[in-house]
Design a protein around this motif. Structure first.
Motif, short mmCIF file in Angstrom:
data_model
loop_
_atom_site.label_atom_id
_atom_site.label_comp_id
_atom_site.label_asym_id
_atom_site.label_seq_id
_atom_site.Cartn_x
_atom_site.Cartn_y
_atom_site.Cartn_z
N ARG A 49 2.20 -15.55 1.42
CA ARG A 49 1.53 -14.63 2.34
C ARG A 49 2.27 -13.29 2.35
O ARG A 49 3.48 -13.25 2.55
CB ARG A 49 1.51 -15.23 3.74
CG ARG A 49 0.63 -14.48 4.66
CD ARG A 49 0.30 -15.29 5.89
NE ARG A 49 -0.41 -14.42 6.80
CZ ARG A 49 -0.21 -14.39 8.08
NH1 ARG A 49 0.61 -15.22 8.64
NH2 ARG A 49 -0.89 -13.54 8.82
N TRP A 50 1.53 -12.22 2.14
CA TRP A 50 2.07 -10.88 2.08
C TRP A 50 1.55 -10.07 3.26
O TRP A 50 0.38 -10.15 3.59
CB TRP A 50 1.63 -10.20 0.79
CG TRP A 50 2.12 -10.88 -0.45
CD1 TRP A 50 1.53 -11.91 -1.10
CD2 TRP A 50 3.31 -10.59 -1.17
NE1 TRP A 50 2.27 -12.28 -2.20
CE2 TRP A 50 3.37 -11.47 -2.27
CE3 TRP A 50 4.33 -9.65 -1.02
CZ2 TRP A 50 4.40 -11.45 -3.19
CZ3 TRP A 50 5.35 -9.62 -1.95
CH2 TRP A 50 5.39 -10.52 -3.00
N GLN A 51 2.43 -9.27 3.86
CA GLN A 51 2.06 -8.42 4.99
C GLN A 51 2.18 -6.95 4.58
O GLN A 51 3.16 -6.55 3.94
CB GLN A 51 2.99 -8.67 6.19
CG GLN A 51 2.81 -10.03 6.82
CD GLN A 51 1.45 -10.19 7.46
OE1 GLN A 51 0.97 -9.31 8.15
NE2 GLN A 51 0.80 -11.31 7.19
N LEU A 52 1.20 -6.17 4.99
CA LEU A 52 1.20 -4.74 4.71
C LEU A 52 2.33 -4.05 5.45
O LEU A 52 2.56 -4.31 6.63
CB LEU A 52 -0.14 -4.13 5.13
CG LEU A 52 -0.34 -2.63 4.90
CD1 LEU A 52 -0.39 -2.32 3.40
CD2 LEU A 52 -1.62 -2.16 5.58
N ARG A 53 3.02 -3.15 4.76
CA ARG A 53 4.04 -2.32 5.39
C ARG A 53 3.38 -1.04 5.86
O ARG A 53 2.61 -0.42 5.13
CB ARG A 53 5.15 -1.95 4.40
CG ARG A 53 5.98 -3.14 3.99
CD ARG A 53 7.17 -2.73 3.17
NE ARG A 53 8.09 -2.00 4.04
CZ ARG A 53 8.92 -1.07 3.62
NH1 ARG A 53 8.95 -0.71 2.36
NH2 ARG A 53 9.73 -0.46 4.45
N GLY A 54 3.65 -0.64 7.07
CA GLY A 54 3.09 0.61 7.59
C GLY A 54 1.61 0.49 7.89
O GLY A 54 1.08 -0.59 8.10
N ASP A 55 0.94 1.62 7.84
CA ASP A 55 -0.49 1.66 8.21
C ASP A 55 -1.40 1.71 6.99
O ASP A 55 -2.60 1.91 7.12
CB ASP A 55 -0.76 2.85 9.12
CG ASP A 55 -0.49 4.19 8.45
OD1 ASP A 55 -0.13 4.21 7.26
OD2 ASP A 55 -0.63 5.22 9.13
N GLY A 56 -0.86 1.55 5.81
CA GLY A 56 -1.68 1.55 4.60
C GLY A 56 -1.81 2.90 3.93
O GLY A 56 -2.36 3.01 2.86
N SER A 57 -1.28 3.95 4.57
CA SER A 57 -1.30 5.27 3.92
C SER A 57 0.05 5.48 3.26
O SER A 57 1.07 5.47 3.91
CB SER A 57 -1.61 6.37 4.93
OG SER A 57 -0.61 6.41 5.92
N MET A 58 0.01 5.60 1.95
CA MET A 58 1.26 5.73 1.20
C MET A 58 1.32 7.07 0.48
O MET A 58 0.34 7.47 -0.15
CB MET A 58 1.34 4.64 0.12
CG MET A 58 1.53 3.25 0.65
SD MET A 58 1.62 2.06 -0.72
CE MET A 58 3.04 2.65 -1.63
N PRO A 59 2.47 7.72 0.54
CA PRO A 59 2.61 8.93 -0.27
C PRO A 59 2.64 8.56 -1.75
O PRO A 59 3.12 7.49 -2.13
CB PRO A 59 3.95 9.52 0.19
CG PRO A 59 4.64 8.45 0.95
CD PRO A 59 3.63 7.43 1.34
#
Length: 135
Positions: A49-59
Motif C-alpha cells: 500500500r502506497w500513500q501520496l506525499r503532499g497534495d499531489g502537486s509536484m514541481p
C-alpha cells in the motif's frame, strides 16, 4: 409578459437524465478508472500500500529527480492499466511528459492528453512515482 405555463417549459432535468441513461443502452456498466494521484493511495500487484506525499502537486524538478533515480519505481497509469517505466525508457518518458507537467505544451488539434504526477511512499519509506495519463 406573463409567465410561461409549465407545458411550455423544456424537458425537466429528470427527463433529460432518463434520456441519457436510456441512450447508453446495453453497453454495460460504467467502469471507474484507477486514479492513484487523485485518490491519494495505491495498492500495487504485490499488495503493498502506497500513500501520496503532499497534495499531489509536484514541481517538475522533483519529478526529474525521481525519474533519474534507478531505485525509484515509476508507473505510468492510463485507464485501468499501470505499466512500469524502466530506467532505460525514462529519458524519453521525461521528454514526453515534461511539456504537460510544466504547462508548456503546444497542443495539436484534437490533443486532449494530460498528465498528473504524484510521489508515493510505502511503510518502508520506499519511493514510487506515479504518472497518470488522461485524454
Amino acid at each position: 409578459m406573463g409567465h410561461k405555463r409549465k407545458a411550455e417549459h423544456g424537458k425537466s432535468f429528470a427527463a433529460i437524465v432518463a434520456e441519457v441513461e436510456a441512450s447508453r443502452g446495453a453497453g454495460g456498466p460504467v467502469v471507474a478508472w484507477s486514479q492513484p494521484v487523485v485518490d491519494g493511495e495505491f495498492t500495487d500487484e504485490g499488495g503493498v500500500r502506497w500513500q501520496l506525499r503532499g497534495d499531489g502537486s509536484m514541481p517538475w524538478k522533483r519529478v526529474e529527480q525521481l525519474l533519474k533515480d534507478p531505485e525509484v519505481r515509476v508507473l505510468r497509469v492510463y485507464a485501468n492499466e499501470a505499466s512500469d517505466v524502466l530506467p532505460a525508457d525514462r529519458e524519453s518518458f521525461s521528454a514526453e511528459i515534461k511539456p504537460y507537467l510544466t504547462g508548456k505544451v503546444l497542443r495539436e488539434a484534437g490533443d486532449w492528453t494530460d498528465f498528473l504526477a504524484g510521489e508515493f511512499k510505502d511503510e518502508q519509506h520506499n519511493h514510487l512515482l506515479v504518472v497518470e495519463q488522461s485524454c
